[in-house]
Motif scaffolding. Structure first.
Motif, PDB file in Angstrom:
ATOM      1  N   GLU A  70       0.789  -1.174   0.013  1.00 16.93           N
ATOM      2  CA  GLU A  70       0.042   0.035   0.005  1.00 16.93           C
ATOM      3  C   GLU A  70       0.764   1.431   0.042  1.00 16.93           C
ATOM      4  OE1 GLU A  70      -3.117   0.121  -0.486  1.00 16.93           O
ATOM      5  OE2 GLU A  70      -3.419  -1.888  -0.136  1.00 16.93           O
ATOM      6  N   PHE A  71       0.384   2.453  -0.467  1.00 18.09           N
ATOM      7  CA  PHE A  71       1.267   3.569  -0.873  1.00 18.09           C
ATOM      8  C   PHE A  71       0.560   4.652   0.061  1.00 18.09           C
ATOM      9  CE2 PHE A  71       1.480   0.939  -4.521  1.00 18.09           C
ATOM     10  CZ  PHE A  71       2.822   0.892  -4.971  1.00 18.09           C
ATOM     11  N   PHE A  72       1.694   5.405   0.429  1.00 16.44           N
ATOM     12  CA  PHE A  72       1.326   6.571   1.413  1.00 16.44           C
ATOM     13  C   PHE A  72       2.154   7.663   0.785  1.00 16.44           C
ATOM     14  CE2 PHE A  72       0.751   2.915   3.419  1.00 16.44           C
ATOM     15  CZ  PHE A  72      -0.688   2.858   4.255  1.00 16.44           C
ATOM     16  N   MET A  73       1.728   8.677  -0.048  1.00 17.10           N
ATOM     17  CA  MET A  73       2.493   9.617  -0.793  1.00 17.10           C
ATOM     18  C   MET A  73       2.143  11.066  -0.269  1.00 17.10           C
ATOM     19  SD  MET A  73       4.137   7.917  -3.094  1.00 17.10           S
ATOM     20  CE  MET A  73       4.682   6.692  -1.766  1.00 17.10           C
ATOM     21  N   GLY A  74       2.790  12.134  -0.608  1.00 16.86           N
ATOM     22  CA  GLY A  74       2.934  13.295   0.108  1.00 16.86           C
ATOM     23  C   GLY A  74       1.921  14.116  -0.534  1.00 16.86           C
ATOM     24  N   ALA A 110       4.769   1.430   1.628  1.00 17.52           N
ATOM     25  CA  ALA A 110       5.690   2.245   0.707  1.00 17.52           C
ATOM     26  C   ALA A 110       5.266   3.833   1.236  1.00 17.52           C
ATOM     27  CB  ALA A 110       5.466   2.042  -0.713  1.00 17.52           C
ATOM     28  N   THR A 111       5.922   4.174   2.128  1.00 15.79           N
ATOM     29  CA  THR A 111       5.591   5.591   2.261  1.00 15.79           C
ATOM     30  C   THR A 111       6.809   6.575   2.260  1.00 15.79           C
ATOM     31  OG1 THR A 111       6.666   6.220   4.716  1.00 15.79           O
ATOM     32  CG2 THR A 111       4.922   4.428   4.682  1.00 15.79           C
ATOM     33  N   ALA A 112       6.024   7.872   1.936  1.00 20.88           N
ATOM     34  CA  ALA A 112       7.247   9.006   1.390  1.00 20.88           C
ATOM     35  C   ALA A 112       7.756   9.685   2.568  1.00 20.88           C
ATOM     36  CB  ALA A 112       6.449   9.812   0.442  1.00 20.88           C
ATOM     37  N   PHE A 113       7.448   9.608   4.015  1.00 17.57           N
ATOM     38  CA  PHE A 113       7.996  10.451   4.879  1.00 17.57           C
ATOM     39  C   PHE A 113       7.967   9.619   6.058  1.00 17.57           C
ATOM     40  CE2 PHE A 113       5.671  13.418   8.036  1.00 17.57           C
ATOM     41  CZ  PHE A 113       6.733  14.075   8.381  1.00 17.57           C
ATOM     42  N   ALA A 119       5.515   6.749   8.252  1.00 16.95           N
ATOM     43  CA  ALA A 119       5.819   5.338   8.742  1.00 16.95           C
ATOM     44  C   ALA A 119       5.452   5.377  10.331  1.00 16.95           C
ATOM     45  CB  ALA A 119       7.552   5.410   8.954  1.00 16.95           C
ATOM     46  N   TYR A 120       5.505   6.375  11.147  1.00 20.81           N
ATOM     47  CA  TYR A 120       4.982   6.590  12.500  1.00 20.81           C
ATOM     48  C   TYR A 120       3.427   6.255  12.245  1.00 20.81           C
ATOM     49  CZ  TYR A 120       9.043   9.471  13.011  1.00 20.81           C
ATOM     50  OH  TYR A 120      10.327  10.081  13.036  1.00 20.81           O
ATOM     51  N   GLY A 121       2.526   6.757  11.576  1.00 20.26           N
ATOM     52  CA  GLY A 121       1.218   6.503  11.462  1.00 20.26           C
ATOM     53  C   GLY A 121       0.918   5.083  11.103  1.00 20.26           C
ATOM     54  N   CYS A 122       1.680   4.742  10.104  1.00 21.53           N
ATOM     55  CA  CYS A 122       1.566   3.062   9.703  1.00 21.53           C
ATOM     56  C   CYS A 122       1.926   2.163  11.021  1.00 21.53           C
ATOM     57  CB  CYS A 122       2.142   2.881   8.352  1.00 21.53           C
ATOM     58  SG  CYS A 122       1.868   3.621   7.047  1.00 21.53           S
ATOM     59  N   TRP A 155       5.787  -8.356  10.615  1.00 20.92           N
ATOM     60  CA  TRP A 155       5.886  -6.794  10.305  1.00 20.92           C
ATOM     61  C   TRP A 155       6.130  -6.550   9.237  1.00 20.92           C
ATOM     62  CZ3 TRP A 155       3.936  -3.502  13.940  1.00 20.92           C
ATOM     63  CH2 TRP A 155       4.527  -2.355  13.881  1.00 20.92           C
ATOM     64  N   PRO A 156       5.653  -5.667   8.386  1.00 21.42           N
ATOM     65  CA  PRO A 156       5.613  -5.380   7.080  1.00 21.42           C
ATOM     66  C   PRO A 156       7.052  -4.386   7.011  1.00 21.42           C
ATOM     67  CG  PRO A 156       3.642  -4.547   7.624  1.00 21.42           C
ATOM     68  CD  PRO A 156       4.204  -4.644   8.956  1.00 21.42           C
ATOM     69  N   LEU A 157       7.608  -4.476   5.661  1.00 22.39           N
ATOM     70  CA  LEU A 157       8.678  -3.566   5.213  1.00 22.39           C
ATOM     71  C   LEU A 157       8.083  -2.225   5.265  1.00 22.39           C
ATOM     72  CD1 LEU A 157      11.224  -4.046   2.343  1.00 22.39           C
ATOM     73  CD2 LEU A 157      10.200  -1.825   2.746  1.00 22.39           C
ATOM     74  N   ILE A 158       8.655  -1.189   6.105  1.00 25.24           N
ATOM     75  CA  ILE A 158       7.993   0.333   5.964  1.00 25.24           C
ATOM     76  C   ILE A 158       9.195   1.151   5.474  1.00 25.24           C
ATOM     77  CG2 ILE A 158       7.011   2.133   7.288  1.00 25.24           C
ATOM     78  CD1 ILE A 158       5.839  -0.219   9.248  1.00 25.24           C
ATOM     79  N   THR A 159       8.841   2.157   4.621  1.00 25.01           N
ATOM     80  CA  THR A 159       9.857   2.810   3.981  1.00 25.01           C
ATOM     81  C   THR A 159       9.443   4.044   4.907  1.00 25.01           C
ATOM     82  OG1 THR A 159       8.422   3.502   2.155  1.00 25.01           O
ATOM     83  CG2 THR A 159      10.234   1.623   1.940  1.00 25.01           C
TER      84      THR A 159
END
Length: 379
Positions: free
Chosen positions: A184-188, A258-261, A265-268, A283-287
């Protein structure tokens, strides 16, 4: 996580780029008196006749550690050259930033450095600055739809997205994968041009794997419009992740955020903990991006996989040299005259190189580089 050879090569190349491509400028010693500053020269041989000149720095928020560091680094370096510095934060309030910049103009600023909350809201006040003869430098967020901006200091934002995408690709060995991974994607923020460029760089790497089914986004939200989060809100990312976990992953596990910030990542992390995920088990891979102190601690603890290290000390150095150049009538160092079209002009830019950091290399990159100490990371 055990890194693969290509990942190590990527980190090494980017680290070399950071060291060489965006090295700190020697700003010299601060002036002791007004008379001294008028005749002082920097170690590079350029004039530092800056006393009596005021630089106004408009930053977006103090809610993110990186902007606090940006502001303090900028203020310190400019004052070391003898400039008077007016540093203000808008706390992500668009109208507050407009008012702050109006007041900076009225107070007689000689140069404006702006990291915008929402650049579309600043067009009129930027026109006022241009009419008053005040040069503007955009700082790590491109100022859109204006011809009043002189230069842009930033990181390679598309490169940030590419680095995140490459990290996911290598960590999951997507090129040779026989199983699929959920993502899942979390973009700016949609009002930040950097967010679009990051997304483009990320998708250049990951779109082929979405197309062939190696990556599966169960929410179906893969476009920038569907994944962007206004004002880079940590709470927005947490809510999105909670909704995804409830709506699409009741019977399956989410493999990649897949986070941009780092804030995303804290929110996820909070959403995943609430859903019962456990570090070291499922636990997922968190960027992330910015390598904030908390993010780096989370990387060490295993609740965040990686972040993009952006040494704001180096970015501040580059911006300071731009300020000095426009106030002294010289040309600053520029390494990009093509990418940053703001709708009115292509803004001459200096791009610093981003570096991917994780549990394997944070000591070498972050601690040995003097950004954080072991003691800070152990607190």
């Amino acid at each position: 996580m055990k890194k693969r050879v290509l990942s190590l090569m990527l980190t090494a190349v980017m680290a070399m780029g950071l060291a060489v491509g965006c090295g700190p400028a020697d700003t010299g010693a601060p002036a002791d008196t007004a008379a001294d500053a008028a005749t002082e020269t920097t170690d590079e041989g350029g004039s530092a006749a800056s006393t009596g000149k005021k630089v106004a720095v408009a930053m977006p928020t103090q809610s993110s550690e990186r902007w606090i560091n940006d502001g303090s680094n900028m203020k310190e370096k400019l004052e070391a050259l003898g400039y008077e510095v007016d540093l203000q934060y808008a706390e992500d309030d668009v109208q507050a930033q407009v008012s702050q910049i109006e007041n900076m103009i009225a107070a007689g600023a000689d140069c404006l450095v702006i990291a915008a909350v929402d650049s579309s809201a600043l067009v009129n006040v930027e026109a006022q600055a241009k009419e008053a003869g005040i040069p503007i430098i955009a700082y790590d967020r491109l100022l859109m739809d204006t011809d009043a901006v002189s230069y842009y200091a930033t990181f390679d934002n598309k490169g940030v997205g590419t680095a995140i995408g490459k990290y996911i690709e290598e960590s999951k060995d997507l090129a040779n994968a026989t199983d699929s991974y959920t993502i899942e994607f979390f973009m700016g923020s949609p009002d930040d041009n950097n967010a679009v460029m990051l997304y483009n760089g990320l998708m250049e790497v990951l779109q082929p794997y979405l197309d062939n089914g190696t990556l599966v986004c169960k929410s179906g939200r893969t476009s920038f419009e569907d994944t962007c989060i206004l004002r880079w809100s940590q709470e927005g990312a947490q809510k999105n992740c909670e909704d995804y976990l409830t709506g699409f992953y009741a019977n399956d596990k989410l493999d990649i955020c897949a986070t941009a910030f780092d804030g995303f990542a804290y929110g996820c992390k909070a959403a995943l903990e609430g859903a019962g995920y456990k570090v070291g088990e499922d636990w997922p891979l968190i960027t992330g991006q910015d390598a904030e102190l908390m993010a780096t601690k989370n990387i060490i603890a295993g609740s965040q996989t990686m972040s993009i290290y952006k040494d704001t000390r180096l970015l501040a150095d580059k911006c300071v040299t731009m300020v000095q150049a426009v106030l002294e009538g010289t040309e600053p160092e520029i390494n990009d005259k093509e990418q940053y079209d703001n709708g009115k002009l292509v803004v001459p830019s200096y791009l610093c190189t981003p570096v991917a950091v994780d549990k394997d290399n944070y000591k070498e990159i972050i601690v040995d580089g003097g950004y954080y100490t072991e003691e800070q990371l152990a607190d």
